[in-house]
Design a protein around this motif. Structure first.
Motif, PDB file in Angstrom:
ATOM      1  N   VAL A 159     -11.582   3.302  -2.814  1.00 38.49           N
ATOM      2  CA  VAL A 159     -10.466   2.356  -2.750  1.00 38.49           C
ATOM      3  C   VAL A 159      -9.483   2.770  -1.653  1.00 38.49           C
ATOM      4  N   GLY A 160      -9.139   4.052  -1.611  1.00 36.95           N
ATOM      5  CA  GLY A 160      -8.200   4.520  -0.604  1.00 36.95           C
ATOM      6  C   GLY A 160      -8.744   4.383   0.808  1.00 36.95           C
ATOM      7  N   ALA A 161     -10.050   4.645   1.001  1.00 39.86           N
ATOM      8  CA  ALA A 161     -10.632   4.548   2.333  1.00 39.86           C
ATOM      9  C   ALA A 161     -10.668   3.107   2.822  1.00 39.86           C
ATOM     10  N   VAL A 162     -11.099   2.184   1.966  1.00 39.12           N
ATOM     11  CA  VAL A 162     -11.137   0.768   2.365  1.00 39.12           C
ATOM     12  C   VAL A 162      -9.729   0.254   2.625  1.00 39.12           C
ATOM     13  N   TRP A 163      -8.792   0.645   1.782  1.00 36.55           N
ATOM     14  CA  TRP A 163      -7.402   0.209   1.950  1.00 36.55           C
ATOM     15  C   TRP A 163      -6.839   0.702   3.281  1.00 36.55           C
ATOM     16  N   SER A 164      -7.128   1.947   3.624  1.00 33.44           N
ATOM     17  CA  SER A 164      -6.606   2.485   4.882  1.00 33.44           C
ATOM     18  C   SER A 164      -7.229   1.787   6.085  1.00 33.44           C
ATOM     19  N   LEU A 165      -8.512   1.410   5.993  1.00 33.72           N
ATOM     20  CA  LEU A 165      -9.158   0.711   7.103  1.00 33.72           C
ATOM     21  C   LEU A 165      -8.613  -0.701   7.270  1.00 33.72           C
ATOM     22  N   LEU A 166      -8.230  -1.333   6.163  1.00 29.60           N
ATOM     23  CA  LEU A 166      -7.664  -2.681   6.228  1.00 29.60           C
ATOM     24  C   LEU A 166      -6.184  -2.680   6.594  1.00 29.60           C
ATOM     25  N   ALA A 167      -5.556  -1.509   6.563  1.00 31.19           N
ATOM     26  CA  ALA A 167      -4.112  -1.423   6.811  1.00 31.19           C
ATOM     27  C   ALA A 167      -3.817  -0.896   8.212  1.00 31.19           C
ATOM     28  N   ARG A 168      -4.638  -1.216   9.164  1.00 36.75           N
ATOM     29  CA  ARG A 168      -4.447  -0.728  10.523  1.00 36.75           C
ATOM     30  C   ARG A 168      -3.112  -1.231  11.074  1.00 36.75           C
ATOM     31  N   GLY A 169      -2.300  -0.286  11.514  1.00 33.97           N
ATOM     32  CA  GLY A 169      -0.998  -0.637  12.052  1.00 33.97           C
ATOM     33  C   GLY A 169       0.103  -0.719  11.023  1.00 33.97           C
ATOM     34  N   ARG A 175      -0.037   5.030   4.051  1.00 32.12           N
ATOM     35  CA  ARG A 175       0.449   6.126   3.219  1.00 32.12           C
ATOM     36  C   ARG A 175       0.095   5.892   1.757  1.00 32.12           C
ATOM     37  N   ALA A 176       0.163   4.662   1.286  1.00 28.95           N
ATOM     38  CA  ALA A 176      -0.227   4.359  -0.085  1.00 28.95           C
ATOM     39  C   ALA A 176      -1.717   4.641  -0.300  1.00 28.95           C
ATOM     40  N   ALA A 177      -2.541   4.326   0.706  1.00 31.30           N
ATOM     41  CA  ALA A 177      -3.972   4.613   0.600  1.00 31.30           C
ATOM     42  C   ALA A 177      -4.215   6.115   0.506  1.00 31.30           C
ATOM     43  N   ALA A 178      -3.463   6.901   1.272  1.00 32.45           N
ATOM     44  CA  ALA A 178      -3.601   8.357   1.193  1.00 32.45           C
ATOM     45  C   ALA A 178      -3.209   8.866  -0.192  1.00 32.45           C
ATOM     46  N   VAL A 179      -2.184   8.280  -0.787  1.00 33.93           N
ATOM     47  CA  VAL A 179      -1.777   8.666  -2.140  1.00 33.93           C
ATOM     48  C   VAL A 179      -2.915   8.432  -3.119  1.00 33.93           C
ATOM     49  N   VAL A 180      -3.607   7.294  -2.999  1.00 33.26           N
ATOM     50  CA  VAL A 180      -4.722   6.990  -3.895  1.00 33.26           C
ATOM     51  C   VAL A 180      -5.843   8.010  -3.723  1.00 33.26           C
ATOM     52  N   ARG A 181      -6.171   8.327  -2.482  1.00 33.41           N
ATOM     53  CA  ARG A 181      -7.274   9.271  -2.232  1.00 33.41           C
ATOM     54  C   ARG A 181      -6.987  10.648  -2.824  1.00 33.41           C
ATOM     55  N   TRP A 182      -5.793  11.159  -2.585  1.00 30.48           N
ATOM     56  CA  TRP A 182      -5.502  12.520  -3.039  1.00 30.48           C
ATOM     57  C   TRP A 182      -5.332  12.604  -4.547  1.00 30.48           C
TER      58      TRP A 182
END
Length: 269
Positions: A159-169, A175-182
């Protein structure tokens, strides 16, 4: 989000897929491990020395020929060579060093339990017992712990990886995606520690989900709270920039003149 962040998102995506594959593999092996453990616990004692691999359990006296813990050697399991009163020695390996393998010395007398043609347990003269790598006990707990660790980390990392790829820019979404991953990594570590505590204290298998479940729910609630804070910008560590100046600042009023109007009322009575 730069090119480096995009590569990092792809890396996390690959890690998540590998973790999910590991979770599926451990979950698929859990049923077989449970059936094998039940069969071993229900196995009767052999009436005589089995001449071929059998489902009964035979107690065999052995003398330790060699013992090597392979300390400091990565990928090497503790092992020993056990010699019966007659015949060739049996080589056995252990998944960990305690409580028997670490105490084995050449010449020690031990008892081995043989099941389906393999030594599945070794007991020393003091009554301590330890499963070998072929022993069926403990594998269901390991499978369950691996499923919880790999599954929880794999899902959240995906979930965090897909979210970060869709949140380019979008810095806040990244940062929210990184929170999910960790937080997913935290749930995996919690599962591993729970499995370690269960094994060290010889708790039943149901203790693993009973302990890990509430901790995982707490981490999920923390993940949601921190992700929402990141989306609101509460986790931003940069101070807001000052508004740009629209023109030169007006000159300060002359000293001693109230209101800032030079010459107003001077010389008047």
């Amino acid at each position: 989000m730069g090119e480096h962040d995009g590569l990092r998102g792809v890396m996390w995506l690959l890690i998540a897929v590998v973790a999910l594959g590991g979770g599926v593999a451990t979950a698929s092996g859990m049923r077989g491990a449970l059936e094998r453990e039940r069969a071993y616990r229900a196995a009767p004692a052999c009436a005589s020395v089995p001449v071929k691999p059998s489902g009964c359990v035979w107690r065999q006296d052995f003398t330790v020929r060699t013992a090597d813990l392979h300390r400091g050697k990565r990928g090497e399991s503790p092992e020993a060579r056990l010699a019966p009163p007659s015949g060739r020695p049996w080589r056995v390996t252990f998944r960990q060093t305690e409580p028997v393998a670490s105490e084995l010395e050449p010449g020690d007398e031990v008892v081995g339990l043989i099941w389906h043609g393999r030594v599945v347990e070794v007991r020393d003269a003091e009554g301590r017992r330890q499963q070998t790598s072929d022993g069926p006990l403990g594998w269901p707990e390991d499978r369950l712990g691996g499923t919880l660790a790999c599954g929880s980390f794999g899902v959240t990392a995906l979930v965090g990886a897909v979210w970060s790829l869709l949140a380019r820019g979008d810095r806040r979404r990244a940062r929210a995606a990184a929170v999910v991953r960790w937080h997913g990594a935290g749930m995996a570590v919690t599962a591993v520690l729970t499995l370690w505590a269960q094994s060290a204290n010889d708790w039943p298998m149901w203790a693993i989900p009973a302990i890990w479940g509430p901790l995982a729910l707490f981490l999920l609630a923390s993940m949601v709270a921190f992700a929402m804070a990141a989306l609101r910008g509460d986790l931003d560590d940069e101070a807001p920039a000052a508004p740009p100046s629209t023109g030169p600042a007006p000159p300060p009023p002359p000293a001693g003149v109230p209101g800032g109007t030079a010459g107003s009322g001077s010389g008047r009575s």
